[in-house]
Design a protein around this motif. Structure first.
Motif, mmCIF file in Angstrom:
data_model
loop_
_atom_site.group_PDB
_atom_site.id
_atom_site.type_symbol
_atom_site.label_atom_id
_atom_site.label_comp_id
_atom_site.label_asym_id
_atom_site.label_seq_id
_atom_site.Cartn_x
_atom_site.Cartn_y
_atom_site.Cartn_z
ATOM 1 N N ARG A 87 -14.119 -15.730 15.537
ATOM 2 C CA ARG A 87 -12.657 -15.845 15.419
ATOM 3 C C ARG A 87 -11.921 -14.732 16.147
ATOM 4 N NH1 ARG A 87 -13.524 -17.567 9.653
ATOM 5 N NH2 ARG A 87 -13.654 -15.347 9.312
ATOM 6 N N ALA A 88 -12.567 -13.595 16.306
ATOM 7 C CA ALA A 88 -11.927 -12.451 16.963
ATOM 8 C C ALA A 88 -12.909 -11.786 17.938
ATOM 9 C CB ALA A 88 -11.447 -11.451 15.916
ATOM 10 N N PRO A 89 -13.348 -12.519 18.960
ATOM 11 C CA PRO A 89 -14.362 -11.960 19.863
ATOM 12 C C PRO A 89 -13.808 -10.846 20.746
ATOM 13 C CG PRO A 89 -13.551 -14.047 20.712
ATOM 14 C CD PRO A 89 -12.902 -13.842 19.363
ATOM 15 N N ARG A 90 -14.515 -9.728 20.752
ATOM 16 C CA ARG A 90 -14.126 -8.604 21.621
ATOM 17 C C ARG A 90 -15.274 -8.164 22.529
ATOM 18 N NH1 ARG A 90 -11.688 -6.448 16.780
ATOM 19 N NH2 ARG A 90 -13.300 -4.872 16.716
ATOM 20 N N VAL A 91 -16.518 -8.432 22.080
ATOM 21 C CA VAL A 91 -17.692 -8.027 22.848
ATOM 22 C C VAL A 91 -18.620 -9.227 22.995
ATOM 23 C CG1 VAL A 91 -19.732 -6.526 22.861
ATOM 24 C CG2 VAL A 91 -17.543 -5.644 22.042
ATOM 25 N N LEU A 92 -19.021 -9.503 24.231
ATOM 26 C CA LEU A 92 -20.013 -10.537 24.515
ATOM 27 C C LEU A 92 -21.357 -9.830 24.641
ATOM 28 C CD1 LEU A 92 -20.531 -13.539 25.286
ATOM 29 C CD2 LEU A 92 -20.204 -12.822 27.673
ATOM 30 N N TYR A 93 -22.368 -10.330 23.934
ATOM 31 C CA TYR A 93 -23.657 -9.626 23.945
ATOM 32 C C TYR A 93 -24.823 -10.592 23.827
ATOM 33 C CZ TYR A 93 -24.324 -10.244 18.895
ATOM 34 O OH TYR A 93 -24.524 -10.774 17.647
ATOM 35 N N LEU A 94 -26.021 -10.063 24.072
ATOM 36 C CA LEU A 94 -27.261 -10.782 23.841
ATOM 37 C C LEU A 94 -27.948 -10.162 22.640
ATOM 38 C CD1 LEU A 94 -28.694 -11.113 27.465
ATOM 39 C CD2 LEU A 94 -27.763 -12.950 26.036
ATOM 40 N N HIS A 95 -28.376 -11.012 21.704
ATOM 41 C CA HIS A 95 -29.215 -10.535 20.596
ATOM 42 C C HIS A 95 -30.477 -9.938 21.205
ATOM 43 C CE1 HIS A 95 -27.350 -12.264 16.984
ATOM 44 N NE2 HIS A 95 -26.971 -13.254 17.758
ATOM 45 N N THR A 96 -31.035 -8.965 20.542
ATOM 46 C CA THR A 96 -32.332 -8.433 20.959
ATOM 47 C C THR A 96 -33.207 -8.293 19.721
ATOM 48 O OG1 THR A 96 -31.561 -6.161 20.782
ATOM 49 C CG2 THR A 96 -31.440 -7.166 22.950
ATOM 50 N N ARG A 97 -34.487 -8.482 19.921
ATOM 51 C CA ARG A 97 -35.453 -8.251 18.853
ATOM 52 C C ARG A 97 -36.369 -7.142 19.333
ATOM 53 N NH1 ARG A 97 -38.679 -13.079 17.787
ATOM 54 N NH2 ARG A 97 -40.452 -12.048 18.699
ATOM 55 N N ILE A 98 -36.519 -6.122 18.511
ATOM 56 C CA ILE A 98 -37.323 -4.970 18.874
ATOM 57 C C ILE A 98 -38.430 -4.806 17.846
ATOM 58 C CG2 ILE A 98 -37.298 -2.492 19.332
ATOM 59 C CD1 ILE A 98 -34.251 -2.871 19.937
ATOM 60 N N GLU A 138 -9.121 -10.819 26.076
ATOM 61 C CA GLU A 138 -8.411 -11.880 25.353
ATOM 62 C C GLU A 138 -9.367 -12.484 24.330
ATOM 63 O OE1 GLU A 138 -5.221 -12.579 25.679
ATOM 64 O OE2 GLU A 138 -4.958 -11.154 27.324
ATOM 65 N N PRO A 139 -8.866 -12.808 23.123
ATOM 66 C CA PRO A 139 -9.733 -13.359 22.068
ATOM 67 C C PRO A 139 -10.026 -14.845 22.270
ATOM 68 C CG PRO A 139 -7.520 -13.167 21.254
ATOM 69 C CD PRO A 139 -7.508 -12.591 22.655
ATOM 70 N N TRP A 140 -10.719 -15.151 23.365
ATOM 71 C CA TRP A 140 -11.042 -16.535 23.659
ATOM 72 C C TRP A 140 -12.468 -16.596 24.191
ATOM 73 C CZ3 TRP A 140 -13.012 -19.186 27.688
ATOM 74 C CH2 TRP A 140 -12.969 -20.575 27.613
ATOM 75 N N ILE A 141 -13.226 -17.589 23.731
ATOM 76 C CA ILE A 141 -14.563 -17.813 24.285
ATOM 77 C C ILE A 141 -14.827 -19.309 24.373
ATOM 78 C CG2 ILE A 141 -15.609 -15.637 23.544
ATOM 79 C CD1 ILE A 141 -16.892 -17.271 21.215
#
Length: 187
Positions: A87-98, A138-141
Motif C-alpha cells: 500500500r505504501a511502497p518506497r523500496v523495491l527489493y529482492l528477498h534473499t535467503r542466507i 511515487e507510491p505506485w507499483i
C-alpha cells in the motif's frame, strides 16, 4: 566517515541482478525509481552512520573479532517485493535467503552491540534479509506477479565488509574500508 557493514555480492551476481532490473525498469516508470547502480548492489547488515576518525578506527578493531565467529554463508536470491508494504511502497527489493541463518543473526546482534558501544546509530527493528534494487519516489507499483521472475542466483559469501558511503550529486559512492573474512572451517 559514513559507514555500514555489508555482505558483498560477486561481480557476476551484481551483473545478473542489474540485467534483471533493466528488464523490469519500464514497468516501474510511474514510480519514478532511483535504481541502485550495479556496482553498489550489496546486503546491508548494519548502518553505523557518521563516525569520526577515532570511532571509525575503534569500529574497525572491534569488527575484527566478529568475523571469525561466523562461518561462510550461502546466499540465494528470491522473489521481488516492496517495503514497507504494497500500500505504501518506497523500496523495491529482492528477498534473499542466507544459510546458515543463526550465525548471521548472531553477527548482526553483535554489530548492534558494537554500534551502541561506540555511540553509532543502532536499530532495534528485526533485521530483514533484502537486496535493495530501487527507491521509489511515487507510491505506485505494477502487479508484481505479472513481472518476469528474478534470476535464480546462489553464491557463497566468505566475508563481510565495512563500507564507506560518500554522498554526491550523482548518488551514493561506496568504497570498501576493510574486509573481514569469515571462519573457514567446515560447517
Amino acid at each position: 566517515m559514513r559507514l555500514f557493514a555489508a555482505l558483498p555480492l560477486p561481480a557476476a551476481a551484481q551483473h545478473r541482478i542489474a540485467e534483471y532490473c533493466r528488464t523490469i525498469a519500464p514497468s516501474f516508470a510511474l514510480a519514478r525509481p532511483s535504481w541502485v547502480p550495479e556496482e553498489n548492489l550489496h546486503l546491508t547488515l548494519h548502518f553505523f552512520g557518521e563516525l569520526d576518525q577515532k570511532n571509525a578506527a575503534t569500529l574497525q578493531n572491534l569488527l575484527e573479532a566478529e568475523a571469525i565467529n561466523c562461518p561462510s554463508l550461502t546466499l540465494r536470491i528470491g522473489n521481488l517485493s516492496v517495503l514497507p508494504s504494497l500500500r505504501a511502497p518506497r523500496v523495491l527489493y529482492l528477498h534473499t535467503r542466507i544459510e546458515p541463518a543463526a550465525p548471521l543473526f548472531s553477527l548482526i546482534d553483535r554489530l548492534r552491540i558494537i554500534a551502541a558501544q561506540i555511540g553509532a546509530e543502532t536499530d532495534s527493528r528485526p533485521w530483514k534479509a533484502h537486496l535493495t534494487l530501487a527507491r521509489l519516489k511515487e507510491p505506485w507499483i505494477p502487479e508484481l506477479s505479472s513481472l518476469p521472475a528474478a534470476p535464480e542466483i546462489s553464491f557463497a559469501i566468505d566475508a563481510f565488509e565495512l563500507m564507506q558511503s560518500r554522498l554526491t550529486r550523482e548518488g551514493a559512492m561506496y568504497s570498501c574500508v576493510r574486509r573481514y573474512a569469515f571462519l573457514t572451517c567446515s560447517r
